[in-house]
Design a protein around this motif. Structure first.
Motif: not given
Length: 193
Positions: A162-184
């Protein structure tokens, strides 16, 4: 050019006489040659039920794969896939003209690249002609068509993302913008990245 394939089966012996069945089928060599030169992909042969008895018809189509080299959706085995069962049913929604665009999209999404239609093999020849006309009208989903006397093979266009997955439309998400947690085992969470 069409010629004939010859299938000979020795069925058994009774009172010293061999019973031999000899069946001659027209072989659409032009279609097989055309298919053999095409990109890899599955072939859906239609109809799945029709003028020739079901096991003979399916085994014949399976035999023809030796000529064109592509796997067929409706091969003969001890297992009937839901897709084959769906197309085999008389009055199948898969053969309903209003559903053909959706069916083609679905077939393309699972790797079916060719639809081979044998219009004269349909129990109702008119049904085969209507289906073929409807299939051929889907020009946005068709890449090429081969027509011979007994068979029409439609090459489906590969399904693009689909058009939304074209490479020219992708933009990187900065690592500092991500938050990950784990229950174990939170200490091992970094290994996931």
């Amino acid at each position: 050019a069409n010629c004939f394939d010859l299938a000979v089966l020795v069925a058994g012996r009774h009172l010293g006489v061999f019973l031999v069945f000899c069946v001659i089928f027209p072989a659409p060599l032009g279609a097989a040659a055309w298919l053999s030169a095409r990109p890899a992909g599955g072939v859906l042969e239609l109809p799945m039920h029709g003028r020739i008895a079901e096991p003979v018809h399916t085994l014949l189509l399976q035999y023809r794969t030796l000529r064109h080299g592509h796997p067929i959706v409706n091969g003969f085995s001890g297992y009937v896939s839901p897709l084959v069962a769906w197309f085999r049913e008389p009055g199948s929604p898969g053969l309903e003209p209003s559903q053909v665009p959706h069916v083609l999209r679905g077939l393309r999404s699972i790797g079916v690249r060719y639809v081979a239609v044998h219009p004269r093999q349909f129990s109702d020849v008119r049904e085969g002609q209507v289906l073929l006309a409807t299939l051929r009208a889907q020009t946005d989903q068709i890449e090429d068509v081969h027509v011979s006397a007994a068979i029409v093979v439609i090459q489906l266009a590969p399904l693009s993302a689909p058009d939304r997955w074209r490479d020219d439309q992708l933009r990187p998400i900065p690592a500092g913008a991500m938050v990950a947690t784990a229950s174990h085992a939170a200490e091992r969470l970094s290994r996931a990245f």
